[in-house]
Design a protein around this motif. Structure first.
Motif, PDB file in Angstrom:
ATOM      1  N   GLY A 111       0.773  -1.228   0.000  1.00 54.87           N
ATOM      2  CA  GLY A 111       0.000   0.000   0.000  1.00 54.87           C
ATOM      3  C   GLY A 111       0.809   1.285   0.000  1.00 54.87           C
ATOM      4  O   GLY A 111       0.243   2.379   0.114  1.00 54.87           O
ATOM      5  N   ILE A 112       2.122   1.180  -0.146  1.00 64.95           N
ATOM      6  CA  ILE A 112       2.942   2.391  -0.236  1.00 64.95           C
ATOM      7  C   ILE A 112       2.754   3.003  -1.614  1.00 64.95           C
ATOM      8  O   ILE A 112       2.810   2.308  -2.622  1.00 64.95           O
ATOM      9  CB  ILE A 112       4.420   2.066   0.014  1.00 64.95           C
ATOM     10  N   THR A 113       2.513   4.304  -1.642  1.00 63.15           N
ATOM     11  CA  THR A 113       2.217   4.980  -2.901  1.00 63.15           C
ATOM     12  C   THR A 113       3.291   6.002  -3.253  1.00 63.15           C
ATOM     13  O   THR A 113       4.012   6.501  -2.381  1.00 63.15           O
ATOM     14  CB  THR A 113       0.858   5.691  -2.831  1.00 63.15           C
ATOM     15  N   ASN A 114       3.365   6.295  -4.533  1.00 69.74           N
ATOM     16  CA  ASN A 114       4.296   7.306  -5.027  1.00 69.74           C
ATOM     17  C   ASN A 114       3.669   7.972  -6.239  1.00 69.74           C
ATOM     18  O   ASN A 114       2.953   7.303  -7.009  1.00 69.74           O
ATOM     19  CB  ASN A 114       5.630   6.662  -5.401  1.00 69.74           C
ATOM     20  N   TYR A 115       3.932   9.288  -6.393  1.00 68.91           N
ATOM     21  CA  TYR A 115       3.310  10.057  -7.462  1.00 68.91           C
ATOM     22  C   TYR A 115       4.330  10.953  -8.150  1.00 68.91           C
ATOM     23  O   TYR A 115       5.271  11.448  -7.514  1.00 68.91           O
ATOM     24  CB  TYR A 115       2.196  10.948  -6.908  1.00 68.91           C
ATOM     25  N   VAL A 116       4.104  11.200  -9.426  1.00 68.02           N
ATOM     26  CA  VAL A 116       4.885  12.222 -10.106  1.00 68.02           C
ATOM     27  C   VAL A 116       4.446  13.577  -9.548  1.00 68.02           C
ATOM     28  O   VAL A 116       3.289  13.753  -9.137  1.00 68.02           O
ATOM     29  CB  VAL A 116       4.663  12.133 -11.634  1.00 68.02           C
ATOM     30  N   ASP A 117       5.373  14.517  -9.488  1.00 69.40           N
ATOM     31  CA  ASP A 117       5.090  15.800  -8.842  1.00 69.40           C
ATOM     32  C   ASP A 117       3.865  16.505  -9.412  1.00 69.40           C
ATOM     33  O   ASP A 117       3.096  17.139  -8.678  1.00 69.40           O
ATOM     34  CB  ASP A 117       6.306  16.734  -8.952  1.00 69.40           C
ATOM     35  N   SER A 118       3.653  16.380 -10.707  1.00 66.28           N
ATOM     36  CA  SER A 118       2.584  17.139 -11.361  1.00 66.28           C
ATOM     37  C   SER A 118       1.182  16.710 -10.931  1.00 66.28           C
ATOM     38  O   SER A 118       0.213  17.429 -11.187  1.00 66.28           O
ATOM     39  CB  SER A 118       2.714  17.038 -12.874  1.00 66.28           C
ATOM     40  N   VAL A 119       1.045  15.546 -10.290  1.00 64.63           N
ATOM     41  CA  VAL A 119      -0.286  15.082  -9.883  1.00 64.63           C
ATOM     42  C   VAL A 119      -0.438  14.969  -8.367  1.00 64.63           C
ATOM     43  O   VAL A 119      -1.531  14.632  -7.887  1.00 64.63           O
ATOM     44  CB  VAL A 119      -0.651  13.735 -10.544  1.00 64.63           C
ATOM     45  N   LYS A 120       0.610  15.229  -7.625  1.00 69.43           N
ATOM     46  CA  LYS A 120       0.539  15.127  -6.166  1.00 69.43           C
ATOM     47  C   LYS A 120      -0.539  16.059  -5.623  1.00 69.43           C
ATOM     48  O   LYS A 120      -0.645  17.207  -6.013  1.00 69.43           O
ATOM     49  CB  LYS A 120       1.888  15.475  -5.550  1.00 69.43           C
ATOM     50  N   GLY A 121      -1.357  15.503  -4.725  1.00 68.18           N
ATOM     51  CA  GLY A 121      -2.440  16.278  -4.149  1.00 68.18           C
ATOM     52  C   GLY A 121      -3.716  16.258  -4.959  1.00 68.18           C
ATOM     53  O   GLY A 121      -4.766  16.708  -4.484  1.00 68.18           O
ATOM     54  N   ARG A 122      -3.646  15.745  -6.192  1.00 64.78           N
ATOM     55  CA  ARG A 122      -4.837  15.690  -7.052  1.00 64.78           C
ATOM     56  C   ARG A 122      -5.246  14.255  -7.385  1.00 64.78           C
ATOM     57  O   ARG A 122      -6.432  13.967  -7.520  1.00 64.78           O
ATOM     58  CB  ARG A 122      -4.583  16.447  -8.363  1.00 64.78           C
ATOM     59  N   PHE A 123      -4.276  13.373  -7.554  1.00 60.22           N
ATOM     60  CA  PHE A 123      -4.549  11.979  -7.919  1.00 60.22           C
ATOM     61  C   PHE A 123      -4.297  11.069  -6.717  1.00 60.22           C
ATOM     62  O   PHE A 123      -3.392  11.318  -5.909  1.00 60.22           O
ATOM     63  CB  PHE A 123      -3.637  11.527  -9.049  1.00 60.22           C
ATOM     64  N   THR A 124      -5.085   9.989  -6.643  1.00 64.72           N
ATOM     65  CA  THR A 124      -4.891   8.989  -5.599  1.00 64.72           C
ATOM     66  C   THR A 124      -4.973   7.600  -6.208  1.00 64.72           C
ATOM     67  O   THR A 124      -5.964   7.268  -6.862  1.00 64.72           O
ATOM     68  CB  THR A 124      -5.969   9.129  -4.506  1.00 64.72           C
ATOM     69  N   ILE A 125      -3.935   6.809  -5.997  1.00 70.40           N
ATOM     70  CA  ILE A 125      -3.927   5.429  -6.460  1.00 70.40           C
ATOM     71  C   ILE A 125      -4.291   4.523  -5.292  1.00 70.40           C
ATOM     72  O   ILE A 125      -3.902   4.775  -4.140  1.00 70.40           O
ATOM     73  CB  ILE A 125      -2.552   5.042  -7.056  1.00 70.40           C
ATOM     74  N   SER A 126      -5.068   3.490  -5.584  1.00 67.93           N
ATOM     75  CA  SER A 126      -5.432   2.530  -4.552  1.00 67.93           C
ATOM     76  C   SER A 126      -5.585   1.159  -5.177  1.00 67.93           C
ATOM     77  O   SER A 126      -5.651   1.031  -6.408  1.00 67.93           O
ATOM     78  CB  SER A 126      -6.742   2.952  -3.856  1.00 67.93           C
ATOM     79  N   ARG A 127      -5.624   0.130  -4.365  1.00 62.14           N
ATOM     80  CA  ARG A 127      -5.785  -1.226  -4.881  1.00 62.14           C
ATOM     81  C   ARG A 127      -6.747  -1.992  -4.002  1.00 62.14           C
ATOM     82  O   ARG A 127      -6.768  -1.824  -2.783  1.00 62.14           O
ATOM     83  CB  ARG A 127      -4.439  -1.945  -4.985  1.00 62.14           C
ATOM     84  N   ASP A 128      -7.539  -2.841  -4.639  1.00 62.34           N
ATOM     85  CA  ASP A 128      -8.471  -3.726  -3.946  1.00 62.34           C
ATOM     86  C   ASP A 128      -8.035  -5.144  -4.265  1.00 62.34           C
ATOM     87  O   ASP A 128      -8.289  -5.643  -5.367  1.00 62.34           O
ATOM     88  CB  ASP A 128      -9.905  -3.455  -4.408  1.00 62.34           C
ATOM     89  N   ASN A 129      -7.373  -5.786  -3.314  1.00 59.48           N
ATOM     90  CA  ASN A 129      -6.829  -7.120  -3.564  1.00 59.48           C
ATOM     91  C   ASN A 129      -7.911  -8.189  -3.654  1.00 59.48           C
ATOM     92  O   ASN A 129      -7.652  -9.275  -4.167  1.00 59.48           O
ATOM     93  CB  ASN A 129      -5.832  -7.493  -2.463  1.00 59.48           C
ATOM     94  N   VAL A 130      -9.111  -7.902  -3.178  1.00 58.16           N
ATOM     95  CA  VAL A 130     -10.224  -8.855  -3.300  1.00 58.16           C
ATOM     96  C   VAL A 130     -10.804  -8.797  -4.710  1.00 58.16           C
ATOM     97  O   VAL A 130     -11.090  -9.823  -5.327  1.00 58.16           O
ATOM     98  CB  VAL A 130     -11.314  -8.568  -2.247  1.00 58.16           C
ATOM     99  N   LYS A 131     -10.962  -7.586  -5.220  1.00 63.73           N
ATOM    100  CA  LYS A 131     -11.514  -7.409  -6.566  1.00 63.73           C
ATOM    101  C   LYS A 131     -10.436  -7.455  -7.649  1.00 63.73           C
ATOM    102  O   LYS A 131     -10.751  -7.360  -8.841  1.00 63.73           O
ATOM    103  CB  LYS A 131     -12.266  -6.083  -6.654  1.00 63.73           C
TER     104      LYS A 131
END
Length: 113
Positions: free
Chosen positions: A55-75
């Motif tokens: 669940g550790i996330t990382n973003y390119v600077d241009s999208v930080k604060g606007r985009f959120t990545i997540s994962r659902d391991n069940v789905k």
């Protein structure tokens, strides 16, 4: 053969939101890290966001604060929530198993000004 299928792209006005989904044909828990890339016309493909199995996330600077990545391991699905979209976010977005060979077919995101 692993399949990654993206969905959720479309046309949105600047300031709007979209949620992209990437459905995998295998358990994504077996994949160490997943990422979302994008490629705009005439530009190189760039890594936008990544998430590890833990669940550790990382973003390119241009999208930080606007985009959120997540994962659902069940789905077996990885998401990219995109808020406050800008015209420069216009691109084809792809999901990818980082370090592996598999790519989705891409989903077009177009942000109008």
């Amino acid at each position: 053969q692993v399949q990654l299928v993206e969905s959720g792209g479309g046309l949105v006005q600047a300031g709007g939101s979209l949620r992209l989904s990437c459905a995998a044909s295998i358990s994504i828990f077996s994949i160490n890290a997943m990422g979302w890339y994008r490629q705009a016309p005439g530009k190189q493909r760039e890594l936008v966001a990544a998430i590890t199995r833990g669940g550790i996330t990382n973003y390119v600077d241009s999208v930080k604060g606007r985009f959120t990545i997540s994962r659902d391991n069940v789905k077996n699905t990885v998401y990219l929530q995109m808020n406050s979209l800008k015209p420069e976010d216009t691109a084809v977005y792809y999901c990818h198993d980082l370090g592996g060979p598999y790519w989705g077919q891409g989903t077009q995101v177009t942000v109008s000004s």
